[in-house]
Motif scaffolding. Sequence first.
Motif, short mmCIF file in Angstrom:
data_model
loop_
_atom_site.label_atom_id
_atom_site.label_comp_id
_atom_site.label_asym_id
_atom_site.label_seq_id
_atom_site.Cartn_x
_atom_site.Cartn_y
_atom_site.Cartn_z
N LEU A 1 0.83 -1.20 0.00
CA LEU A 1 0.00 0.00 0.00
C LEU A 1 0.87 1.25 0.00
N LEU A 2 1.84 1.30 0.91
CA LEU A 2 2.68 2.49 1.01
C LEU A 2 3.64 2.62 -0.16
N GLU A 3 4.00 1.49 -0.77
CA GLU A 3 4.86 1.56 -1.95
C GLU A 3 4.18 2.32 -3.07
N ALA A 4 2.85 2.19 -3.16
CA ALA A 4 2.11 2.90 -4.20
C ALA A 4 2.17 4.41 -4.00
N PHE A 5 2.48 4.85 -2.77
CA PHE A 5 2.58 6.28 -2.48
C PHE A 5 4.03 6.73 -2.37
N GLY A 6 4.96 5.88 -2.80
CA GLY A 6 6.36 6.27 -2.80
C GLY A 6 7.02 6.20 -1.45
N ILE A 7 6.54 5.29 -0.58
CA ILE A 7 7.13 5.12 0.74
C ILE A 7 7.74 3.73 0.83
N GLU A 8 9.02 3.67 1.11
CA GLU A 8 9.69 2.40 1.35
C GLU A 8 9.51 2.03 2.81
N THR A 9 9.18 0.77 3.08
CA THR A 9 8.91 0.34 4.46
C THR A 9 9.92 -0.72 4.89
N ALA A 10 10.10 -0.80 6.20
CA ALA A 10 10.92 -1.84 6.82
C ALA A 10 10.27 -2.21 8.14
N PRO B 1 16.26 0.58 10.79
CA PRO B 1 17.04 -0.18 9.82
C PRO B 1 18.27 0.61 9.38
N ALA B 2 19.20 -0.09 8.73
CA ALA B 2 20.40 0.57 8.22
C ALA B 2 20.02 1.56 7.12
N GLY B 3 20.70 2.68 7.08
CA GLY B 3 20.44 3.69 6.06
C GLY B 3 19.88 4.96 6.67
N ASP B 4 19.71 5.94 5.82
CA ASP B 4 19.25 7.27 6.27
C ASP B 4 17.76 7.45 5.96
N GLY B 5 17.17 8.36 6.70
CA GLY B 5 15.81 8.81 6.37
C GLY B 5 14.69 8.00 6.98
N TRP B 6 14.98 7.00 7.82
CA TRP B 6 13.90 6.16 8.37
C TRP B 6 13.16 6.90 9.48
N LEU B 7 11.83 6.80 9.45
CA LEU B 7 10.98 7.36 10.48
C LEU B 7 10.11 6.25 11.08
N GLN C 1 10.79 6.78 -0.71
CA GLN C 1 11.34 5.78 -1.63
C GLN C 1 12.20 6.42 -2.71
N TYR C 2 11.80 7.59 -3.19
CA TYR C 2 12.55 8.24 -4.26
C TYR C 2 13.89 8.76 -3.73
N GLU C 3 13.87 9.34 -2.55
CA GLU C 3 15.11 9.80 -1.95
C GLU C 3 16.04 8.64 -1.65
N ASN D 1 17.57 7.45 -4.95
CA ASN D 1 18.62 8.37 -5.40
C ASN D 1 19.88 8.24 -4.55
N ALA D 2 19.69 8.02 -3.24
CA ALA D 2 20.84 7.84 -2.36
C ALA D 2 21.62 6.58 -2.74
N ARG D 3 20.90 5.51 -3.07
CA ARG D 3 21.57 4.27 -3.49
C ARG D 3 22.33 4.49 -4.79
N LYS D 4 21.72 5.22 -5.70
CA LYS D 4 22.42 5.50 -6.97
C LYS D 4 23.67 6.33 -6.74
N ARG D 5 23.57 7.33 -5.87
CA ARG D 5 24.75 8.15 -5.57
C ARG D 5 25.84 7.32 -4.92
N GLU D 6 25.44 6.41 -4.03
CA GLU D 6 26.43 5.54 -3.37
C GLU D 6 27.08 4.59 -4.38
N ASN D 7 26.30 4.04 -5.28
CA ASN D 7 26.87 3.14 -6.30
C ASN D 7 27.83 3.91 -7.21
#
Length: 292
Positions: free
Chosen positions: A203-212, A243-249, A268-270, A273-279
């Motif tokens: 559900l949240l993926e459809a709104f651009g939110i990555e969940t953990a 979880p590991a990584g930035d931006g988790w709420l 999710q978009y941020e 982009n962070a993963r792409k910048r890291e790669n």
Amino acid sequence: MSKDWNGLPDRCAPTRQPNSVSAAGVLSKEAMVDAYTKAVGFSPASMPYWVHAFADNILAAASAQATPAVPKLSVWYGSMPESNGKTNWTAILHKGDLVEGHTIDRSEYPDRVRYAADCVRYLIGELPERPWILDYDADKRSGCAAPSPAACEAGDEVAAKAVNLEGLRDKLLAPRAIARDENGWLWHPDYPVCDEGTRADRLLEAFGIETAFVGMESDSPDFAERWHEEGLTDCSEWTPTPPAGDGWLLLEIYDTEDGPYAMFGRDQYEAENARKRENTRRLRAALTEGQA
């Protein structure tokens, strides 16, 4: 009077007399035997046994023909309360035992089920005329009264607000003070109310939110052991690890059959982009190291 090879007369049917007919319009056994006695000349004492048997068979056949046919199939229609407090209306085709019957239809809309039941009743002969669908209110629900026009307008306004998910990502990911209740549970005020079994991650993926999701059993095993052994209900002692990584709420803390779980979310978009910048950074570092 001539007799056949079996020694029986060729006319053995008794003469029907008005006073020998029962109220049901069927000759009695005594009248049949008496008529046969007069026809063949036997005395009652020497009457053959088969005469009585013949009379019994005739009367049994007449009784079977006189008994009205009982329908083998019937339709039951009624309400059945559900565990969720609602009432489901059910129509069952059966032969006398509802448990062994076949469910025709089941719904919270009573007239929809009644129409389906009446259609089958017509087919098996319980109704003389085919039901007309416009005689049934397909929109009426069990336990619901027709609302007034003012209530309809107010309900439409509330419903419009309730189903408006515009800006959900920004609302869920906006910084806020974490206020857990007295037992340590946490609910986000803007998280939509969903049906049981809804996948929150999808559900949240459809709104651009990555969940953990973080479970207390893996995040704090000692407390989780006490939780299960002592049957605790207060999880305030547990502070979920992001979880590991930035931006988790931290969005919610809720209970499951496997113990408390925490749901984290991030843009999710941020994150992509962070993963792409890291790669890209790693690739450049590898190329620089190869050239050195």
